[in-house]
Design an enzyme around this catalytic site. Sequence first.
Site, PDB file in Angstrom:
ATOM      1  N   ASP A  90       0.825  -1.215   0.000  1.00  0.00           N
ATOM      2  CA  ASP A  90       0.000   0.000   0.000  1.00  0.00           C
ATOM      3  C   ASP A  90       0.852   1.255   0.000  1.00  0.00           C
ATOM      4  O   ASP A  90       2.024   1.242   0.389  1.00  0.00           O
ATOM      5  CB  ASP A  90      -0.966   0.003   1.190  1.00  0.00           C
ATOM      6  CG  ASP A  90      -0.265   0.100   2.533  1.00  0.00           C
ATOM      7  OD1 ASP A  90       0.715  -0.646   2.747  1.00  0.00           O
ATOM      8  OD2 ASP A  90      -0.689   0.910   3.383  1.00  0.00           O
ATOM      9  N   GLU A 185       0.075  -1.192   5.724  1.00  0.00           N
ATOM     10  CA  GLU A 185       1.124  -0.741   6.645  1.00  0.00           C
ATOM     11  C   GLU A 185       0.988   0.744   6.931  1.00  0.00           C
ATOM     12  O   GLU A 185       1.209   1.196   8.056  1.00  0.00           O
ATOM     13  CB  GLU A 185       2.499  -1.052   6.042  1.00  0.00           C
ATOM     14  CG  GLU A 185       3.669  -0.861   7.010  1.00  0.00           C
ATOM     15  CD  GLU A 185       4.318   0.519   6.976  1.00  0.00           C
ATOM     16  OE1 GLU A 185       5.239   0.758   7.765  1.00  0.00           O
ATOM     17  OE2 GLU A 185       3.886   1.374   6.156  1.00  0.00           O
ATOM     18  N   ASP A 208      12.295  -1.492   3.844  1.00  0.00           N
ATOM     19  CA  ASP A 208      11.410  -0.320   3.832  1.00  0.00           C
ATOM     20  C   ASP A 208      12.105   0.897   4.409  1.00  0.00           C
ATOM     21  O   ASP A 208      11.479   1.778   4.988  1.00  0.00           O
ATOM     22  CB  ASP A 208      10.128  -0.644   4.626  1.00  0.00           C
ATOM     23  CG  ASP A 208       9.028   0.399   4.460  1.00  0.00           C
ATOM     24  OD1 ASP A 208       9.107   1.196   3.501  1.00  0.00           O
ATOM     25  OD2 ASP A 208       8.099   0.412   5.289  1.00  0.00           O
ATOM     26  N   HIS A 391       5.738   9.886   1.423  1.00  0.00           N
ATOM     27  CA  HIS A 391       4.396  10.488   1.590  1.00  0.00           C
ATOM     28  C   HIS A 391       4.304  11.880   0.969  1.00  0.00           C
ATOM     29  O   HIS A 391       3.536  12.716   1.437  1.00  0.00           O
ATOM     30  CB  HIS A 391       4.006  10.568   3.076  1.00  0.00           C
ATOM     31  CG  HIS A 391       4.008   9.260   3.785  1.00  0.00           C
ATOM     32  ND1 HIS A 391       3.481   9.118   5.057  1.00  0.00           N
ATOM     33  CD2 HIS A 391       4.453   8.036   3.432  1.00  0.00           C
ATOM     34  CE1 HIS A 391       3.619   7.851   5.439  1.00  0.00           C
ATOM     35  NE2 HIS A 391       4.203   7.183   4.462  1.00  0.00           N
TER      36      HIS A 391
END
Length: 420
Positions: A90, A185, A208, A391
Site C-alpha cells: 500500500d 502498513e 522499507d 508520503h
Amino acid sequence: MHTIPLAGYRHSAVDRFLRYVQIDTQSDPQSETNPSTEKQKDLSRILVQELTEMGLTDVELDEWGYVYATITATTEKTNVPTICFCSHVDTSPDVTGAGVKPIIHFNWNGADIVLPDDATQVIRVADHPDLRHQLGNDIITASGTTLLGADNKAGVAEIMDAAQYLLTHPEVKHGRIRLLFTPDEEVGRGTEKVDIQKLGADFGYTIDGEALGTLEDETFSADAVRITIQGVSTHPGFAKGKLENALKIAADLLATLPKNALSPETTEGKEGFVHPTRFEGNQDQAVLEFIIRDFTEVGLQEKETYLQNKLNDVLAKYPGSSAKLVVKEQYRNMKEVLDQHVAVVDNALEAIRRAGLSAERRSIRGGTDGSRLSFMGLPCPNIFAGEHAFHSRLEWVSVQDMHKAVEVIVNLAQVWEERS
C-alpha cells in the site's frame, strides 16, 4: 568471507518498480475492512503471478490481502534458520497514488529536479541532502501531481528481484526463505491478519528504509488517542448561558498545545510528540484524534497523562460538558525484542558491508511492520530500500540504490547460511 558478485546480472527491480507504481494501492485509515481498500490486491495478484512464474513454491494470496511464498533452501545444512523478507504494497493516504507517471532522470547532473506536471514541485538538493551522494546516478521520481510509491514498492521490487536472482543462481547457498507482502502498513494495520504460524520464519527483515547502507533497529513506540467531547447543545437563538459548543471546547484543547515543542514540526532525534490528526463534529459532539509517539513506554504514558490533564483543565470551564479519552496501542519499539537476538542485526550489518557499503544503524521516527512482527515472535529490523521524501509528491529513489538493496538481500541469505 564469500561475496556474491551481482555484476553482470541483469536486474529486474527497476522494470518491476516502474510497473508496480502505476497500480493505485492507496490504503484508507477510515475503512474498517481488511484490507482497507480492495485495490491493494490488484498489485498482490500480480506478485502472485510473477512469483509463480519464477518457480517459487507455496505462493498464496489470502483473503486479507497478504502474499506468502517460499524460496526453497539450497544448503545441505539442517540448522539454518528460516528468514523472511517483507515489504508492503500500500501507499500513503496523505497524497494520491492514482495515475502515477514515473520518470527516470538518467545520469543526474546535480541540479534541482523540477517535476514536469507541476513546476512548483521541485526536489531541491538543499532540502534533500542524500541527493548529494547520487551524482551520475539515475533518479526516479513521479511527475509532480502524485506520490511516487517508492514507499514501499521499491522494497517490493527489490525483494522480487532478489528472489529471481536466488532462483536463477542455485549455487548460492542459503536456507529456507519466506517472502511476505502486506497491505495496510501505512494505516498501522499491516500485520493485523498475518498468520505467524503459517509464515513459519525464525527471523525477518522489512525492506522499507531510506538511505543507502542504513539498518534501523529502533522505532517509536506508538499509541492512538481518541477524545470524544459531549457539549451542551441548544438553539443558538436562545443559547445565552446554556450552550457549551463542543467544537469550541475541542478548539480550546488544541490551543493549549505548545507551539514550540511536543509536535512533529518542532522535534527531532529521540524526542516524542503529541500530534492531532483529525477533528470533526458539531456543537453537540466533537471528536479529536491524536497519535502519541515516544521511544519509551514511560514517555508515552507521560504524554498521554499530559493530554488528559490539558483536557481536564479545559473542561473545568464548561461545567455542563464531558469528555472521554481512549488510548489504543499501535506498536512498540522493536529494540526491546532485537536486543535479545543480536545475530539478526549483526548479520544484516555484515550483508550491507559485503555490498561495499558503510553500514549505519539508525532509529526510526516512525514504525514499520517489523515493529509489530517483532512483538509477534518474528524479530524484524528494517533494511534500506533507497526511499526518500516519503508520503510526498517529491518522493524519489535511485536505480543504483535499488540494485544495492537487492545485493544486500542476497548477501544476507548467504550470511545466515554461512554462520549457521
